[in-house]
Scaffold this motif. Structure first.
Motif, PDB file in Angstrom:
ATOM      1  N   THR A 743       2.766  73.372  33.565  1.00  0.00           N
ATOM      2  CA  THR A 743       1.487  74.067  33.636  1.00  0.00           C
ATOM      3  C   THR A 743       0.499  73.461  32.640  1.00  0.00           C
ATOM      4  N   GLN A 744      -0.711  73.215  33.137  1.00  0.00           N
ATOM      5  CA  GLN A 744      -1.790  72.745  32.270  1.00  0.00           C
ATOM      6  C   GLN A 744      -2.949  73.726  32.399  1.00  0.00           C
ATOM      7  N   ALA A 745      -3.173  74.494  31.387  1.00  0.00           N
ATOM      8  CA  ALA A 745      -4.253  75.490  31.408  1.00  0.00           C
ATOM      9  C   ALA A 745      -5.560  74.833  30.973  1.00  0.00           C
ATOM     10  N   VAL A 746      -5.983  73.822  31.730  1.00  0.00           N
ATOM     11  CA  VAL A 746      -7.185  73.062  31.369  1.00  0.00           C
ATOM     12  C   VAL A 746      -8.429  73.873  31.705  1.00  0.00           C
ATOM     13  N   LYS A 747      -9.378  73.857  30.787  1.00  0.00           N
ATOM     14  CA  LYS A 747     -10.649  74.558  31.000  1.00  0.00           C
ATOM     15  C   LYS A 747     -11.769  73.607  31.374  1.00  0.00           C
ATOM     16  N   SER A 748     -11.743  72.384  30.781  1.00  0.00           N
ATOM     17  CA  SER A 748     -12.856  71.480  31.090  1.00  0.00           C
ATOM     18  C   SER A 748     -12.506  70.005  30.987  1.00  0.00           C
ATOM     19  N   ARG A 749     -11.610  69.598  30.068  1.00  0.00           N
ATOM     20  CA  ARG A 749     -11.419  68.178  29.797  1.00  0.00           C
ATOM     21  C   ARG A 749      -9.979  67.754  30.024  1.00  0.00           C
ATOM     22  N   VAL A 750      -9.822  66.593  30.707  1.00  0.00           N
ATOM     23  CA  VAL A 750      -8.510  65.974  30.894  1.00  0.00           C
ATOM     24  C   VAL A 750      -8.569  64.530  30.418  1.00  0.00           C
ATOM     25  N   THR A 751      -7.417  63.934  30.207  1.00  0.00           N
ATOM     26  CA  THR A 751      -7.344  62.539  29.775  1.00  0.00           C
ATOM     27  C   THR A 751      -6.020  61.965  30.247  1.00  0.00           C
ATOM     28  N   VAL A 752      -5.785  60.692  29.999  1.00  0.00           N
ATOM     29  CA  VAL A 752      -4.496  60.039  30.254  1.00  0.00           C
ATOM     30  C   VAL A 752      -4.174  59.159  29.055  1.00  0.00           C
ATOM     31  N   ASN A 753      -2.905  58.882  28.875  1.00  0.00           N
ATOM     32  CA  ASN A 753      -2.466  57.955  27.828  1.00  0.00           C
ATOM     33  C   ASN A 753      -2.318  56.584  28.483  1.00  0.00           C
ATOM     34  N   TRP A 754      -3.349  55.755  28.315  1.00  0.00           N
ATOM     35  CA  TRP A 754      -3.342  54.457  29.001  1.00  0.00           C
ATOM     36  C   TRP A 754      -2.214  53.567  28.499  1.00  0.00           C
ATOM     37  N   ALA A 755      -1.736  53.782  27.287  1.00  0.00           N
ATOM     38  CA  ALA A 755      -0.637  52.960  26.766  1.00  0.00           C
ATOM     39  C   ALA A 755       0.651  53.196  27.536  1.00  0.00           C
ATOM     40  N   LYS A 756       0.788  54.379  28.129  1.00  0.00           N
ATOM     41  CA  LYS A 756       1.998  54.706  28.881  1.00  0.00           C
ATOM     42  C   LYS A 756       1.772  54.687  30.392  1.00  0.00           C
ATOM     43  N   MET A 757       0.607  54.235  30.825  1.00  0.00           N
ATOM     44  CA  MET A 757       0.277  54.241  32.246  1.00  0.00           C
ATOM     45  C   MET A 757       1.117  53.206  33.008  1.00  0.00           C
ATOM     46  N   PRO A 758       1.923  53.620  34.016  1.00  0.00           N
ATOM     47  CA  PRO A 758       2.690  52.655  34.815  1.00  0.00           C
ATOM     48  C   PRO A 758       1.765  51.786  35.652  1.00  0.00           C
ATOM     49  N   ARG A 759       2.256  50.615  36.008  1.00  0.00           N
ATOM     50  CA  ARG A 759       1.500  49.739  36.899  1.00  0.00           C
ATOM     51  C   ARG A 759       2.013  49.896  38.329  1.00  0.00           C
ATOM     52  N   LEU A 760       1.134  49.718  39.280  1.00  0.00           N
ATOM     53  CA  LEU A 760       1.483  49.811  40.704  1.00  0.00           C
ATOM     54  C   LEU A 760       1.343  48.440  41.324  1.00  0.00           C
ATOM     55  N   ALA A 761       2.473  47.883  41.781  1.00  0.00           N
ATOM     56  CA  ALA A 761       2.463  46.551  42.380  1.00  0.00           C
ATOM     57  C   ALA A 761       2.420  46.662  43.903  1.00  0.00           C
ATOM     58  N   LEU A 762       1.460  45.989  44.518  1.00  0.00           N
ATOM     59  CA  LEU A 762       1.443  45.882  45.979  1.00  0.00           C
ATOM     60  C   LEU A 762       2.603  44.997  46.417  1.00  0.00           C
ATOM     61  N   LYS A 763       3.214  45.344  47.550  1.00  0.00           N
ATOM     62  CA  LYS A 763       4.454  44.682  47.960  1.00  0.00           C
ATOM     63  C   LYS A 763       4.326  44.099  49.369  1.00  0.00           C
ATOM     64  N   PRO A 764       3.760  42.905  49.469  1.00  0.00           N
ATOM     65  CA  PRO A 764       3.647  42.309  50.812  1.00  0.00           C
ATOM     66  C   PRO A 764       4.990  41.991  51.433  1.00  0.00           C
ATOM     67  N   GLY A 765       6.024  41.883  50.617  1.00  0.00           N
ATOM     68  CA  GLY A 765       7.355  41.625  51.163  1.00  0.00           C
ATOM     69  C   GLY A 765       8.000  42.856  51.749  1.00  0.00           C
ATOM     70  N   GLU A 766       7.490  44.037  51.388  1.00  0.00           N
ATOM     71  CA  GLU A 766       8.080  45.281  51.901  1.00  0.00           C
ATOM     72  C   GLU A 766       7.195  45.925  52.958  1.00  0.00           C
ATOM     73  N   TYR A 767       5.889  45.877  52.752  1.00  0.00           N
ATOM     74  CA  TYR A 767       4.942  46.389  53.723  1.00  0.00           C
ATOM     75  C   TYR A 767       4.085  45.203  54.187  1.00  0.00           C
ATOM     76  N   PRO A 768       4.495  44.588  55.289  1.00  0.00           N
ATOM     77  CA  PRO A 768       3.860  43.319  55.694  1.00  0.00           C
ATOM     78  C   PRO A 768       2.363  43.459  55.899  1.00  0.00           C
ATOM     79  N   THR A 769       1.633  42.476  55.380  1.00  0.00           N
ATOM     80  CA  THR A 769       0.185  42.423  55.577  1.00  0.00           C
ATOM     81  C   THR A 769      -0.203  41.328  56.558  1.00  0.00           C
ATOM     82  N   LEU A 770       0.767  40.536  56.975  1.00  0.00           N
ATOM     83  CA  LEU A 770       0.523  39.467  57.941  1.00  0.00           C
ATOM     84  C   LEU A 770       1.733  39.372  58.852  1.00  0.00           C
ATOM     85  N   VAL A 771       1.487  39.370  60.158  1.00  0.00           N
ATOM     86  CA  VAL A 771       2.563  39.313  61.144  1.00  0.00           C
ATOM     87  C   VAL A 771       2.242  38.222  62.149  1.00  0.00           C
ATOM     88  N   ASP A 772       3.212  37.374  62.439  1.00  0.00           N
ATOM     89  CA  ASP A 772       3.087  36.406  63.530  1.00  0.00           C
ATOM     90  C   ASP A 772       3.589  37.072  64.797  1.00  0.00           C
TER      91      ASP A 772
END
Length: 982
Positions: A743-772
């Motif tokens: 539970t986050q009882a936020v009233k007005s302000r939110v933030t994130v800890n960018w030092a702990k922010m995971p990265r999201l890698a696009l995966k052309p090998g798993e979700y094909p972006t080009l098909v012959d």
């Protein structure tokens, strides 16, 4: 990987094929002289060999899991000799027709496939006896013990013709041949002047009314130049009735005892042919004796539908059998009079033409859904097949008993037994006499070339989008797979969004190209779904702009329904079933049928005065609904369908097809893809061949290989160790909370800890972006290979994202993130105050924390499932901004379960264990070497007060991933003493 064939269309559609492609996986395709042999592959779900004792099939040595159609090959050779010798034995009328059909200077030449099919039937009925030696065609006979006393088998001939090769014209050729010969020689019993044409639905029925000679010059006999003008008066003496199979459903009356006639229950008959009971009640007892089955049928006007199962002794003698039956108000005579009386009068010796004849076959005695793999993938489809087959074939039995069927001709691209045919399920009808299949039609240019996904950006041998359903199923989590109901639609769509988007992007490019042509019809995309729930979700996403929070907005505006214009429609099985038999219960269902029937049609046909010729009931319905009178399917661009789009839907504008359903046989693959194979143009090039026309296909796997058997599971070893809490070690008890969220009882302000922010890698090998994509054919093992026909081309996701800007994607992502946050958090912050903060967070995340490998673009993050994952990552990372005075995040405890304790541990295990000292539990289970070493280290460490391995405790830390809640299960729980003694 297959090697591309540069010339897919090899032969003229008007001549017998004299060459074909031979494909072996991993080898260069070879062009062989001569015509391809007629053979079929056994479906992958058919584990038993087909019965080849009737001599119509034979196992092939050179092809894995293939059967040569022996009867077809024998007839093909015999008909060829007979043709070369000048058709010995035929009547003068037949010879005049054959010469007309084969004439080269015709305005509209007939395809070789059409002429061969008609010639084969004529050969069987008229050829001189010496040409017919060795030709034996099996009859359609049921098992002897279940045959009605007055039943006599009737003759059937099946012509296998690929979709788009001209079956309707063949029916007209055969009707004309039979009628004209009968009229000129009334005493010749080989011919009939009464023709009964049966088809699956009213769509085909209305189209086949061109077969009525009464239409004169507007009939198919003149528009296709099948009958010379001087013969038309003679042809008009014949009668042709076109109807659909539903008319053979006898009219029902009240009840059988206490059993409703519409409720089909099984009755049981014993070895004396006496009914033991109906359902669970002995409703047929008469004194001490039961009614016999024959007595029951006569007394109750009942019909035995089919035998479900039988029980025999060791000698094979029948002990009992379960049968399905209904009671009817109509006798057989009354039914035949109702169906045939007005058009055919009292005519006898009838010629029957079964269109889409794979619907008309006998249910095999003893077969049951429980002991066969479903061909369709759904029980509802199988039940529909069974109803059609039973009503259709039993209706023809009645016609034969009352009027005598001279013979019947079955026409279908797939004349196979569909379901509940025992070991012959998916086998071709044994009375199949000619074969011009899909690959032959492709090489002759008669149909569009279906291009299937061949390779993509993954390293797999088979492209992911070749079988979208199987690919999606592999990605589903356990909670996304509902018991009984199948996968959740939202879960399927989350992954299927990628292939849908790629195909839709390619459709958009095709749409732009078509705008430059004189033909103003739009190309059409079909998406065939497993069930209504999935079709509804797909339709809402594409057509209505509605989407689950896990999905981004669908980007192809040309397919969206807006401002009163309908571009995308959804067709349910119920709509098709109701309208098939003129049983539509609502105006909208009737309008949907008119819409389907006119997809790709710009205007109605017109009479000589230029007035539009509307189909029956259309003009009145359009006025009632206040809608325009142009063909309602004219502007349709996308069809989301449940099932297979019942046969008869023959638009020539289909360019893209996506299957989102299981496919258990080539039969279903060919039926679905067949909806998009009809050519738009039949102009012959300078080389005498048709030009290539293409249909892009994802998710309809032309692959026919047997399933691999699954071995029995090994018996588990006996459990050896009792893992439990020891009362003597109560001092080491560990208690822990059971947390279900935060539970986050936020009233007005939110933030994130960018030092702990995971990265999201696009995966052309798993979700094909080009098909012959390559043209499709089958190799010698029955597998689909992208070698022939058609030039290979690349399909990418880029057209779908054309015009998409990072800024717009960030805005959509921030909007979804705001909705998710407000729905999941106990907070008082308003959306308008929260959104700007989250928009800035999303923008930085997309620009700095999305990893973009080669062959992908950053904009791809705005398509599922990356979009879903990005929203989830950010949702987990958002926290109250305590520096701005917000309260910290707090856990939310489960309301129904108390706190956990090590005293609850009590289970047995067969794994190795390790003794403990500082644990309330006697053992730690050795799941791995690392865990065993860690347990020993923890148990000896001076700072450890107590510990326990998290086995049998159920301690978990909840988190959100992939659109659903998950639990992180730590290996150990440890209570330690800090340096200050706490």
């Amino acid at each position: 990987m297959s090697i591309e064939v540069t010339q897919p269309i090899l032969v003229s559609p008007y001549e017998e094929p004299d060459k074909h492609w031979y494909i072996q996986r991993g080898e260069t395709p070879r062009q062989l002289e001569g015509r391809r042999a007629s053979f079929v592959f056994r479906p992958r779900n058919q584990t038993e060999d087909w019965d080849v004792s009737d001599g119509t099939l034979a196992r092939m040595r050179d092809y894995e899991n293939a059967y040569e159609m022996v009867l077809v090959m024998r007839l093909r050779d015999a008909v060829g000799r007979w043709r070369d010798d000048g058709y010995p034995g035929v009547t003068r009328t037949t010879r005049e027709l054959l010469d007309l059909w084969r004439r080269r200077d015709r305005q509209q030449r007939l395809f070789f496939a059409q002429v061969e099919a008609a010639e084969t039937i004529v050969f069987i009925r008229e050829a001189r006896a010496d040409y017919l030696q060795g030709i034996e065609i099996p009859r359609d006979e049921p098992a002897a013990e279940f045959r009605a006393p007055d039943f006599a088998a009737w003759t059937r001939y099946a012509c296998k013709m690929a979709t788009g090769s001209g079956k309707t014209t063949v029916m007209a050729m055969l009707a004309a041949w039979s009628i004209l010969n009968k009229v000129t020689n009334r005493g010749d019993g080989r011919f009939s002047d009464a023709v009964l044409v049966i088809c699956p639905n009213i769509t085909i029925r209305d189209r086949l009314r061109e077969l009525d000679p009464a239409a004169g010059d507007a009939s198919l006999y003149r528009t296709r130049d099948l009958v010379p003008p001087h013969m038309m008066p003679l042809l008009a003496r014949g009668r042709v009735l076109v109807t659909n199979w539903h008319v053979f459903e006898p009219l029902e009356m009240g009840r059988v005892g206490d059993t409703s006639s519409r409720v089909v229950k099984k009755g049981v008959i014993d070895e004396r042919n006496e009914i033991i009971h109906i359902g669970e009640r002995n409703t047929t007892a008469r004194g001490k004796r039961y009614l016999t089955l024959d007595e029951f049928q006569k007394q109750a006007d009942a019909q035995v539908l089919f035998v479900k199962s039988e029980n025999r002794d060791e000698s094979g003698k029948l002990i009992s059998a379960a049968v399905y039956f209904r009671r009817y108000i109509e006798s057989d005579t009354a039914l035949v009079e109702r169906v045939l009386g007005r058009e055919l009068g009292k005519k006898q010796n009838i010629l029957v033409l079964n269109d889409e004849a794979h619907h008309a076959y006998r249910i095999h005695p003893g077969s049951d859904e429980s002991d066969e793999e479903s061909l369709s993938g759904t029980a509802a489809d199988d039940e529909q097949m069974i109803q059609e087959a039973t009503v259709w074939i039993s209706g023809l039995d009645r016609v034969h008993a009352a009027r005598r069927i001279n013979f019947a001709v079955d026409l279908s691209a797939t004349p196979y037994f569909l379901a509940r045919a025992g070991r012959d399920t998916a086998r071709p009808f044994p009375w199949t006499v000619s074969d011009f299949g899909l690959v032959d039609a492709i090489e002759s240019g008669l149909v569009k070339i279906p291009q299937l996904a061949a390779t993509d950006t993954t390293a797999d041998e088979r492209a992911k989008y070749f079988n979208v359903w199987d690919w999606v199923k592999e990605k589903l989590t356990a909670t996304e797979r509902e018991r009984g109901a199948g996968p959740k639609p939202e879960a399927v769509l989350k992954h299927a969004a990628q292939p849908i988007s790629m195909l839709a992007g390619d459709w958009k490019q095709e749409f732009e190209r078509w705008r430059e042509r004189e033909d103003k019809r739009p190309p059409v995309m079909i998406i065939v779904c497993k069930d209504i729930r999935l079709a509804k979700a797909v339709h809402e996403w594409i057509a209505e702009g509605r989407q689950p929070v896990e999905l981004p907005k669908f980007e192809i505006e040309e397919l969206r329904n807006a401002d009163g214009k309908i571009n995308t429609i959804r067709v349910d099985t119920k709509v098709v079933a109701e309208s098939d038999s003129e049983g539509a219960k609502s105006d909208e269902v009737r309008w949907m049928r008119f819409t389907l029937d006119t997809v790709g049609k710009l205007e109605w046909p017109r009479d000589r005065q230029g007035r539009a010729i509307y189909p029956t009931g259309f003009e009145e319905l359009a006025e009632k609904l206040g809608r325009e009178h142009h063909p309602p399917g004219r502007d349709i661009r996308c069809i989301v369908s449940v099932g297979m789009l019942t046969e008869g839907w023959d638009a020539t504008t289909v360019t893209h097809i996506l299957g989102l359903r299981p496919f258990m046989s080539q039969l279903l693959c060919e039926q679905v893809v067949g909806r998009g194979l009809r050519r738009a143009s039949y102009e012959v090039g300078e080389n005498g061949l048709f030009s290539e026309e293409l249909a892009q296909v994802f998710g309809v796997p032309f692959e026919i290989v047997p399933f691999k058997g699954k071995g029995d599971r090994p018996t588990p070893a006996p459990k050896r160790f009792h893992v439990k809490a020891l009362e003597a070690r109560a001092e080491f008890e560990i208690r822990f909370p059971r947390v279900e969220g935060y539970t986050q009882a936020v009233k007005s302000r939110v933030t994130v800890n960018w030092a702990k922010m995971p990265r999201l890698a696009l995966k052309p090998g798993e979700y094909p972006t080009l098909v012959d994509v390559n043209g499709f054919t089958l190799d010698s093992a029955g597998r689909a290979v992208g070698a022939i026909p058609g030039t290979a081309r690349e399909m990418t996701i880029d057209p779908y994202f054309e015009g998409m800007r990072i800024q717009r994607g960030v805005f959509q992502m921030a909007s979804a993130l705001t909705k998710n946050y407000l729905a999941q958090r106990n907070t008082t912050v308003s959306a308008h105050m929260l959104f700007p903060q989250l928009e800035a967070i999303c923008r930085r995340f997309v620009n700095e924390y999305v990893v973009v490998p080669p062959k992908t673009e950053r904009v791809h993050v705005f398509q599922a499932p990356y979009y879903t994952w990005a929203v989830e990552i950010l949702l987990q990372q958002i926290q109250p901004d305590t520096s701005a005075g917000e309260s910290v995040e707090l856990p939310r405890l489960e309301a129904l379960r108390q706190e956990g304790s090590t005293s609850d541990v009590d289970f047995w295990t067969s794994k190795d264990v390790r003794d403990t000292k500082k644990s309330h539990v006697n053992y730690t289970v050795r799941d791995s070497g690392w865990e065993s070493e860690a347990a020993g280290y923890i148990d000896r460490h001076a700072s450890v007060v107590a510990f326990v391995k998290n086995a049998g405790l159920g301690f978990a830390i909840p988190y959100m991933h992939n659109g659903e809640m998950h639990d992180f299960m730590p290996d150990f729980i440890v209570r330690v003493r800090a340096t200050n003694g706490d």
